[in-house]
Design an enzyme around this catalytic site. Structure first.
Site, PDB file in Angstrom:
ATOM      1  N   HIS A 124       0.873  -1.179   0.000  1.00 54.22           N
ATOM      2  CA  HIS A 124       0.000   0.000   0.000  1.00 54.22           C
ATOM      3  C   HIS A 124       0.909   1.228   0.000  1.00 54.22           C
ATOM      4  CE1 HIS A 124      -2.805   2.923   1.863  1.00 54.22           C
ATOM      5  NE2 HIS A 124      -3.772   2.124   1.499  1.00 54.22           N
ATOM      6  N   ASP A 201       2.954  -4.833   8.046  1.00 59.36           N
ATOM      7  CA  ASP A 201       1.723  -4.067   7.889  1.00 59.36           C
ATOM      8  C   ASP A 201       0.582  -5.076   8.009  1.00 59.36           C
ATOM      9  OD1 ASP A 201      -0.549  -2.868   6.950  1.00 59.36           O
ATOM     10  OD2 ASP A 201       0.392  -1.933   5.200  1.00 59.36           O
ATOM     11  N   GLN A 204      -4.521  -5.549   6.829  1.00 61.98           N
ATOM     12  CA  GLN A 204      -5.493  -6.480   6.228  1.00 61.98           C
ATOM     13  C   GLN A 204      -5.365  -7.887   6.801  1.00 61.98           C
ATOM     14  OE1 GLN A 204      -7.888  -5.383   4.447  1.00 61.98           O
ATOM     15  NE2 GLN A 204      -7.141  -3.413   3.687  1.00 61.98           N
ATOM     16  N   LYS A 227     -10.542  -0.918  10.501  1.00 60.11           N
ATOM     17  CA  LYS A 227     -10.713  -2.128   9.684  1.00 60.11           C
ATOM     18  C   LYS A 227     -10.980  -3.341  10.565  1.00 60.11           C
ATOM     19  CE  LYS A 227      -7.406  -0.275   6.315  1.00 60.11           C
ATOM     20  NZ  LYS A 227      -8.016  -0.046   5.023  1.00 60.11           N
ATOM     21  N   CYS A 365      -4.858   2.400  -3.625  1.00 59.47           N
ATOM     22  CA  CYS A 365      -3.647   2.961  -3.003  1.00 59.47           C
ATOM     23  C   CYS A 365      -2.458   2.030  -3.176  1.00 59.47           C
ATOM     24  CB  CYS A 365      -3.851   3.258  -1.523  1.00 59.47           C
ATOM     25  SG  CYS A 365      -5.045   4.540  -1.222  1.00 59.47           S
TER      26      CYS A 365
HETATM   27  N1  PMP Z   1      -1.806  -0.870   4.530  1.00 59.52           N
HETATM   28  C1  PMP Z   1      -2.753  -1.643   3.986  1.00 59.52           C
HETATM   29  C2  PMP Z   1      -2.398  -3.026   3.506  1.00 59.52           C
HETATM   30  C3  PMP Z   1      -4.050  -1.144   3.880  1.00 59.52           C
HETATM   31  O1  PMP Z   1      -4.999  -1.899   3.331  1.00 59.52           O
HETATM   32  C4  PMP Z   1      -4.352   0.157   4.363  1.00 59.52           C
HETATM   33  C5  PMP Z   1      -5.742   0.738   4.236  1.00 59.52           C
HETATM   34  N2  PMP Z   1      -6.332   0.590   2.974  1.00 59.52           N
HETATM   35  C6  PMP Z   1      -3.326   0.911   4.909  1.00 59.52           C
HETATM   36  C7  PMP Z   1      -2.067   0.361   4.981  1.00 59.52           C
HETATM   37  C8  PMP Z   1      -3.539   2.291   5.425  1.00 59.52           C
HETATM   38  O2  PMP Z   1      -4.409   2.271   6.511  1.00 59.52           O
HETATM   39  P1  PMP Z   1      -4.959   3.648   7.120  1.00 59.52           P
HETATM   40  O3  PMP Z   1      -5.480   4.426   5.956  1.00 59.52           O
HETATM   41  O4  PMP Z   1      -6.058   3.195   8.046  1.00 59.52           O
HETATM   42  O5  PMP Z   1      -3.840   4.305   7.815  1.00 59.52           O
END
Ligand code: PMP
Length: 407
Positions: A124, A201, A204, A227, A365
């Site tokens: 991401h 990270d 997910q 999430k 993203c």
């Molecule tokens: N890493 C991953 C794998 C994600 O899916 C997300 C959210 N889509 C993020 C980071 C970023 O999370 P946040 O926007 O809640 O900081």
């Protein structure tokens, strides 16, 4: 027979009872954010109506109750991820904030010109850009673990990338764009064989599978509350105590200090050293409630149910003419990405929306992932504990209807 009473769980989520365009909501955008159970909403309200006060400061009754609830949430989360101590759990704004914290503090204290930071091809943006900023600042280099056409990391190439210049590895446990579950145990053990720390990270992963930081032996792990059925604006950074003790603070301010003079400031102990300013008190408490809700349902039961959903969705989506999956890793969790013929994902998304079906379209993203597959984006359906087989049937029927209109 599933161990999870999905129908009963659904009744706990007020928004799942709502309609869009007069149609029952089919919510399949859980990788972006999950809905919140009533207990989490109640926790937020109860905080403000019964104990609202600042933490760690007042001697008065309310402040002590707020502090107890806030620190209680930390303990709940520490136990959920099996941290050795609650002090290893730092409250952040979310995954992005946690990665920025580590990139900044680790960068300033460890990274020297010529050092390497390793990320993967399926990160991401929030696990790319903070490292890029830091590398630019420190004269270091960002390198990438490549993946194959199925969306799986090339582990031989990963090993080949490891050398004495690599100072930290930051990888996602589960890809939000492809659903790939990465072999994180293997990544961590190969990294540790060379004394390289690893940040996972878990944005997910935390809502889909058991997470045990001691068993993983991971150095840093980050996730977002929103999430995991909790509120937005709150997240967690887990760090091994030895690392968090070594790293300098990320932000300065109240709460993170022991004593301040204009000549020198002595920093506070963990976890406060990394929690400058008034934190999101209600968010942290409500995240604790969300974690308890997940624990009550049982994370293993959730995992088992979602595996069945993934299998069923994969099988049913294959019935759609012209549908191809983007990312066909052997191990997937939570999310399925696909395209239908040469229909633009946005057009499909819009026609699904009109049928009350919420999915995500675009690059999620993760622009480098889209570049790797030479596509502008995908349609992504993502699951939660309250997702039903009927939701998937509606998705498939919805895609068939939309595709026939767009062909
Ligand atoms: N890493 C991953 C794998 C994600 O899916 C997300 C959210 N889509 C993020 C980071 C970023 O999370 P946040 O926007 O809640 O900081």
């Amino acid at each position: 027979v599933p161990a999870l009473d999905v129908e009963k769980i659904r009744r706990d989520f007020p928004l799942l009872q709502e309609k869009v365009y007069g149609l029952p909501l089919v919510y399949l955008d859980n990788a972006a954010t999950t809905q919140k159970p009533q207990v989490v909403l109640d926790a937020l309200e109860q905080y403000y109506t019964t104990i609202n006060s600042n933490v760690h400061r007042g001697v008065h009754h309310l402040s002590q109750r707020a502090t107890d609830a806030y620190e209680g949430a930390r303990k709940i989360i520490a136990s959920f991820i099996n941290a050795q101590k609650p002090e290893e759990v730092i409250f952040t704004k979310g995954t992005t904030d946690g990665i920025n914290l580590v990139a900044n503090s680790f960068g300033r204290s460890v990274i020297k010109p010529g050092d390497i930071v390793l990320v993967s091809a399926m990160e991401h943006h929030s696990n790319i850009v903070p490292w890029q900023i830091m590398c630019e600042d420190r004269g270091a280099e960002l390198q990438v673990i490549p993946m194959n056409e199925q969306g799986e990391l090339l582990m031989d190439q990963f090993s080949a990338l490891l050398n004495d210049r690599v100072k930290i590895i930051a990888v996602t446990w589960v890809s939000n764009a492809l659903g790939t579950v990465n072999p994180v145990h293997e990544i961590i053990s190969r990294a540790h064989a060379r004394n390289i720390p690893v940040l996972l990270d878990a944005a997910q992963a935390i809502q889909h599978m058991p997470v045990d930081v001691q068993e993983l032996d991971v150095d840093f792990l980050v996730f977002s509350g929103h999430k995991l059925y909790g509120p937005t604006g709150i997240g967690v950074l887990y760090g091994k105590e030895e690392w968090l003790d070594k790293l300098p603070p990320y932000q300065g301010g109240g709460d993170m200090i022991k004593t301040v003079t204009f000549a020198k400031t002595i920093y506070n102990v963990l976890p406060y050293k990394f929690e400058a300013g008034t934190p999101d008190i209600s968010g942290a408490i409500a995240l604790g409630t969300a974690v308890e809700y997940v624990q009550k349902a049982g994370i293993e039961n959730i995992q088992q149910w979602e595996e069945q959903l993934m299998e069923y969705a994969t099988q049913r989506l294959q019935e759609v003419e012209g549908l191809r999956f983007i990312g066909q890793a052997k191990k997937k969790s939570g999310a399925i990405s696909f395209l239908v013929d040469d229909i633009h994902p946005y057009d499909l998304g819009e026609l699904l929306d009109k049928q009350g079906i919420a999915i995500r379209t675009g690059h999620h993203c993760a622009e480098p992932v889209m570049s790797a597959f030479c596509i502008p984006g995908t349609v992504r359906a993502s699951f939660a504990m309250y997702t039903t087989m009927e939701d998937i049937d509606k998705l498939v029927a919805g895609i068939q209807k939309a595709a026939s209109m767009l062909r």
